[in-house]
Write an enzyme that holds these catalytic residues in place. Structure first.
Site, short mmCIF file in Angstrom:
data_model
loop_
_atom_site.label_atom_id
_atom_site.label_comp_id
_atom_site.label_asym_id
_atom_site.label_seq_id
_atom_site.Cartn_x
_atom_site.Cartn_y
_atom_site.Cartn_z
CG HIS A 81 -2.05 -1.01 1.14
ND1 HIS A 81 -2.55 -1.52 -0.03
CD2 HIS A 81 -2.77 -1.61 2.15
CE1 HIS A 81 -3.54 -2.37 0.25
NE2 HIS A 81 -3.68 -2.46 1.54
CG HIS B 90 -7.88 -0.14 2.16
ND1 HIS B 90 -8.43 -0.81 3.23
CD2 HIS B 90 -6.92 -0.94 1.67
CE1 HIS B 90 -7.79 -1.97 3.39
NE2 HIS B 90 -6.88 -2.08 2.45
CD GLU C 200 -8.25 -3.62 -0.34
OE1 GLU C 200 -7.09 -3.47 -0.74
OE2 GLU C 200 -8.53 -4.44 0.55
C1 BGC Z 1 -4.68 -6.28 2.35
C2 BGC Z 1 -4.46 -6.96 3.66
C3 BGC Z 1 -3.93 -5.94 4.64
C4 BGC Z 1 -4.93 -4.81 4.73
C5 BGC Z 1 -4.53 -3.72 5.69
C6 BGC Z 1 -5.63 -5.14 2.54
O1 BGC Z 1 -5.79 -4.44 1.34
O2 BGC Z 1 -5.19 -7.16 1.38
O3 BGC Z 1 -3.55 -8.03 3.53
O4 BGC Z 1 -3.73 -6.50 5.89
O5 BGC Z 1 -5.11 -4.24 3.48
O6 BGC Z 1 -3.26 -3.30 5.48
#
Ligand code: BGC
Length: 368
Positions: A119, A193, A331
Site C-alpha cells: 500500500h 480502502h 478494493e
Molecule cells: C490487504 C491486507 C492488509 C490490509 C490492511 C488489505 O488491502 O489485502 O492483507 O492487511 O489491506 O493493510
C-alpha cells in the site's frame, strides 16, 4: 475570521459541510467535509489520506447506520495501519520484496508487510494531507482532491500528480474517479480502502453478509500473500461468489488458499465482456437490515479482504474496538505485484499518458 467563513460559504455548495478536524504533528490543518444527498446517504471525508470516515446509509425502514469502519480523531488516523477508509497509493496491495525493475533500473521500496511492500510504503497516500475543493455539478455534490508525490517518494520514480474526485449523486451513488500523471515511468495502482459493515460499524462481524463477485477466476497467493502468477478458476472452491453466498459460509473450509491468508484476502479477476468500461464487480448485502452496496469499476481486479488482521486491540469510532472480521474491504485495483509479473495487466504509467479509473459504490436498500 468572519471574512474566512464568508469565503467558505461562497465556495462550499449546499449539501456540503466543511469544518476543521485537527492539525498534524507538522502543523498541517486537516478538514472534514460532510456530503449529504437526498437519498439519505451522507459521507464524511477527511483531507488527511482522503479518508472516507463515515457513510450513513438507510435500512429498509429508513434507519441510518454508519456502515464504514474508522476513528474519531486525527491522531488515530495518524497511527492507523489498517488503511481504514483511506486512498491508497502509489501502489495499492503488495509488491514482492519491495523491488521492481523498470527500464533497466532496479528500484527498492519499503518492506512494510512481512518482507513485501504494501500500500505505498511507510508514508503512502493514506498519510498525506490532500488539497480539497468542494464542487457542485448538475445536482451532484463532490470533492476534488489533489496530492503531488515527489520524485523518489517512498522509493518510486518520477513526480506523480494524483487527482481523486468523490461525487455523491442524488440517489446515493458515490462515484470515485482516479487520475494520475507522471514525469518518469512509474508503477501506479490507486484504490479506495473503505471497510464495510452494512449492519453498522461496531455491531459485530461481517460473516452474515451476502456477497456476489463478478469473477470466474482469482489470483492464488504464496505464503507471503504474493500472487503466484496463476489465474485460477473459482469453480468448486470457496472462492466461487459468482452467485450470492454468505461470506462466512465457507471461510473456515479446509482450503490451502484460505489457510495461507487466514480467510479471504485475495484479488479476484473481474469478468469483462467489453474492454475497460464500467462493469459490475461486487454486490454486497446485509440481509437483516436490507442495506446493500453495488460496486462497479473500470479496474481489472478487486481485492476481497475479510478483516483477518483486525484483532480488537485498536479502538474505533465511539470507543468500540475493531474486532476480528468486523469489516470487509472490496478494493478495486490492478493485480498485486504487477510490476514483477509481466503476464498481469500493466500498471506502468508513462510520461505524457494519463492513468484514469472509475469506481462507483451505489448504496441501496434491497427488498426482503
Ligand atoms: C490487504 C491486507 C492488509 C490490509 C490492511 C488489505 O488491502 O489485502 O492483507 O492487511 O489491506 O493493510
Amino acid at each position: 475570521m468572519s471574512t474566512r467563513s464568508s469565503e467558505q460559504s461562497q465556495s462550499t455548495p449546499p449539501g456540503v459541510r466543511r469544518e476543521r478536524f485537527g492539525t498534524t504533528p507538522d502543523g498541517q490543518i486537516v478538514e472534514r467535509f460532510t456530503l449529504t444527498s437526498p437519498s439519505g446517504v451522507t459521507i464524511g471525508v477527511l483531507s488527511f489520506g482522503g479518508v472516507i470516515q463515515s457513510i450513513l446509509a438507510p435500512d429498509r425502514r429508513g434507519a441510518l447506520a454508519d456502515v464504514t469502519l474508522g476513528y474519531d480523531t486525527l491522531e488515530e488516523y495518524g497511527r492507523d495501519k489498517s488503511y481504514l477508509g483511506a486512498l491508497v497509493g502509489r501502489y495499492a496491495n503488495r509488491i514482492r520484496e519491495g523491488r521492481f525493475t523498470l527500464e533497466g533500473r532496479e528500484y527498492t521500496l519499503a518492506k512494510n508487510a512481512g518482507g513485501n511492500h504494501l500500500h505505498g510504503g511507510m508514508r503512502g497516500f493514506n498519510k498525506a494531507v490532500w488539497a480539497v475543493k468542494p464542487f457542485e455539478e448538475r445536482g451532484d455534490i463532490g470533492l476534488a482532491l489533489e496530492h503531488v508525490s515527489r520524485d523518489g517518494d517512498e522509493g518510486y520514480p518520477g513526480t506523480l500528480r494524483a487527482r481523486v474526485s468523490y461525487r455523491l449523486t442524488r440517489d446515493g451513488e458515490l462515484v470515485i474517479d482516479f487520475l494520475a500523471t507522471t514525469d518518469k515511468a512509474t508503477p501506479v495502482n490507486l484504490t479506495q480502502h473503505a471497510y464495510f459493515n452494512l449492519a453498522g460499524s461496531g455491531s459485530g462481524d461481517i460473516l452474515g453478509h451476502s456477497l456476489e463477485l463478478n469473477a470466474s477466476r482469482f489470483t492464488p497467493v504464496d505464503a507471503t500473500l504474493i500472487p503466484t502468477g496463476e489465474l485460477r478458476s473459482v469453480r468448486g472452491t470457496p472462492f466461487d461468489f459468482s452467485t450470492a453466498e454468505t461470506v462466512g459460509a465457507r471461510i473456515g473450509a479446509d482450503d490451502e488458499q484460505l489457510r495461507l491468508a487466514g480467510g479471504y484476502d485475495h484479488n479476484f479477476v473481474l469478468d469483462r465482456t467489453g474492454g475497460a468500461e464500467l462493469a459490475l464487480a461486487a454486490r454486497l448485502t446485509e440481509p437483516v437490515s436490507g442495506r446493500g452496496v453495488d460496486i462497479h469499476t473500470t479496474e481489472p481486479g478487486i481485492q476481497f479482504y475479510t478483516g483477518n488482521f483486525l484483532d480488537g486491540t485498536v479502538m474505533g469510532k465511539g470507543g468500540v474496538p475493531h474486532r476480528y472480521r468486523s469489516g470487509l474491504a472490496l478494493e478495486t485495483q490492478h493485480f498485486p505485484n504487477s510490476p514483477n509479473e509481466p503476464s498481469f495487466p500493466s500498471t506502468i504509467l508513462q510520461p505524457g499518458a494519463e492513468h484514469r479509473s472509475r469506481t462507483v459504490y451505489h448504496f441501496v436498500v434491497r427488498p426482503t
